[in-house]
Design a protein around this motif. Structure first.
Motif, short mmCIF file in Angstrom:
data_model
loop_
_atom_site.label_atom_id
_atom_site.label_comp_id
_atom_site.label_asym_id
_atom_site.label_seq_id
_atom_site.Cartn_x
_atom_site.Cartn_y
_atom_site.Cartn_z
N ASP A 182 11.06 -1.57 -29.70
CA ASP A 182 11.97 -1.87 -28.58
C ASP A 182 11.44 -1.41 -27.23
N GLN A 183 10.22 -0.93 -27.19
CA GLN A 183 9.70 -0.42 -25.93
C GLN A 183 9.45 -1.56 -24.96
N ILE A 184 9.86 -1.36 -23.74
CA ILE A 184 9.64 -2.35 -22.68
C ILE A 184 8.38 -1.95 -21.94
N GLN A 185 7.46 -2.90 -21.86
CA GLN A 185 6.23 -2.61 -21.13
C GLN A 185 6.46 -2.81 -19.64
N ARG A 186 6.12 -1.82 -18.87
CA ARG A 186 6.22 -1.92 -17.43
C ARG A 186 4.86 -2.27 -16.88
N THR A 187 4.82 -3.28 -16.06
CA THR A 187 3.57 -3.73 -15.49
C THR A 187 3.43 -3.17 -14.09
N GLU A 188 2.33 -2.49 -13.86
CA GLU A 188 2.02 -1.97 -12.53
C GLU A 188 1.64 -3.16 -11.66
N GLN A 189 2.15 -3.20 -10.46
CA GLN A 189 1.78 -4.29 -9.55
C GLN A 189 1.62 -3.76 -8.13
N ALA A 190 0.89 -4.56 -7.35
CA ALA A 190 0.66 -4.23 -5.95
C ALA A 190 0.97 -5.48 -5.14
N ALA A 191 1.57 -5.30 -3.97
CA ALA A 191 1.96 -6.44 -3.13
C ALA A 191 1.35 -6.29 -1.74
N PHE A 192 0.89 -7.44 -1.22
CA PHE A 192 0.24 -7.48 0.09
C PHE A 192 0.77 -8.67 0.87
N VAL A 193 1.02 -8.48 2.16
CA VAL A 193 1.44 -9.56 3.05
C VAL A 193 0.44 -9.60 4.20
N GLY B 116 -2.66 -5.46 4.65
CA GLY B 116 -1.45 -6.15 4.21
C GLY B 116 -0.63 -5.41 3.17
N ALA B 117 -1.08 -4.23 2.75
CA ALA B 117 -0.36 -3.48 1.72
C ALA B 117 1.07 -3.22 2.17
N GLU B 118 2.03 -3.57 1.30
CA GLU B 118 3.43 -3.34 1.64
C GLU B 118 3.76 -1.86 1.71
N GLU B 119 3.06 -1.06 0.91
CA GLU B 119 3.15 0.40 1.00
C GLU B 119 1.76 0.96 0.74
N PRO B 120 1.44 2.11 1.31
CA PRO B 120 0.08 2.64 1.19
C PRO B 120 -0.43 2.76 -0.25
N ALA B 121 0.45 3.05 -1.19
CA ALA B 121 0.03 3.22 -2.59
C ALA B 121 -0.42 1.90 -3.21
N ASP B 122 -0.08 0.77 -2.60
CA ASP B 122 -0.49 -0.53 -3.15
C ASP B 122 -2.00 -0.69 -3.16
N VAL B 123 -2.69 -0.09 -2.21
CA VAL B 123 -4.15 -0.17 -2.18
C VAL B 123 -4.73 0.50 -3.41
N ASP B 124 -4.24 1.69 -3.75
CA ASP B 124 -4.71 2.40 -4.94
C ASP B 124 -4.30 1.67 -6.21
N ARG B 125 -3.10 1.11 -6.23
CA ARG B 125 -2.66 0.35 -7.41
C ARG B 125 -3.54 -0.87 -7.62
N LEU B 126 -3.86 -1.58 -6.53
CA LEU B 126 -4.72 -2.76 -6.66
C LEU B 126 -6.11 -2.36 -7.16
N ASP C 263 -0.99 -8.07 -10.61
CA ASP C 263 -0.71 -7.20 -11.76
C ASP C 263 -1.78 -7.45 -12.81
N ASP C 264 -1.60 -6.91 -14.00
CA ASP C 264 -2.63 -7.04 -15.04
C ASP C 264 -2.77 -8.46 -15.58
N ARG C 265 -1.87 -9.34 -15.26
CA ARG C 265 -1.99 -10.74 -15.69
C ARG C 265 -2.82 -11.56 -14.70
N GLY C 266 -2.83 -11.18 -13.43
CA GLY C 266 -3.55 -11.93 -12.41
C GLY C 266 -2.92 -11.74 -11.05
N ALA C 267 -3.08 -12.75 -10.20
CA ALA C 267 -2.57 -12.68 -8.83
C ALA C 267 -1.76 -13.93 -8.54
#
Length: 178
Positions: A6-17, A157-167, A109-113
């Motif tokens: 029943d575990q839900i997998q959480r996908t890490e993602q990064a967003a850029f504008v 374009g990172a929506e938040e600074p951590a998005d660069v590290d996540r990407l 995310d881990d599936r693509g962009a």
């Protein structure tokens, strides 16, 4: 509380504008030229061919060695100038293609962009790309045997600074660095 299945997998993602600028695309062309085999071959081939032709012509015509050497130096200069102009032209053509899309939002995310612009949207899974390169301003995604598939994600374009590290972490898991 969850059980094994029943575990839900959480996908890490990064967003850029962002909107791609000519400077961004010049950076993409520069990365391709310096960090891929196809780009390095294109960079070296033009000056070498021009210089070789000039030297061969001079030797076949029986010109003085000083004239042949001078011509070779001019050939190298002409070849380098041709490469520089070619890169600038490529960046301008890419900008002309991308400019109508306007402001873009890319979610990775881990599936693509997935990118959505003002007049288009597209999704690319990681199979499209083989490598990535990071510059101070960009992440450049490269695919295809001749680096024919290129994509850029500007860090600004990172929506938040951590998005660069996540990407960066997502790219490290899915692509090879250049």
């Amino acid at each position: 509380m969850s059980t094994g299945g029943d575990q839900i997998q959480r996908t890490e993602q990064a967003a850029f504008v962002y909107g791609l600028t000519l400077a961004d695309l010049q950076g993409v062309v520069r990365v391709r030229a310096r960090r891929t085999a196809a780009g390095r071959a294109e960079t070296l081939l033009t000056p070498l061919v021009i210089t070789g032709l000039v030297v061969a012509f001079g030797l076949l015509r029986g010109l003085l060695p000083v004239v042949v050497v001078s011509s070779a130096v001019l050939g190298v200069g002409a070849g380098v100038l041709g490469v520089v102009r070619g890169r600038r032209g490529m960046a301008r053509r890419l900008h002309a293609v991308w400019a109508p899309y306007g402001q873009c939002r890319t979610v990775v995310d881990d599936r693509g962009a997935a990118t959505t612009g003002e007049t288009m949207s597209y999704t690319a899974d990681w199979k499209l790309f083989t490598h990535y390169a990071e510059t101070p301003d960009l992440f450049v995604l490269v695919g295809g045997p001749r680096a024919s598939c290129l994509a850029a994600v500007p860090k600004r374009g990172a929506e938040e600074p951590a998005d660069v590290d996540r990407l960066r972490a997502i790219l490290d898991r899915n692509l090879r660095g250049l």
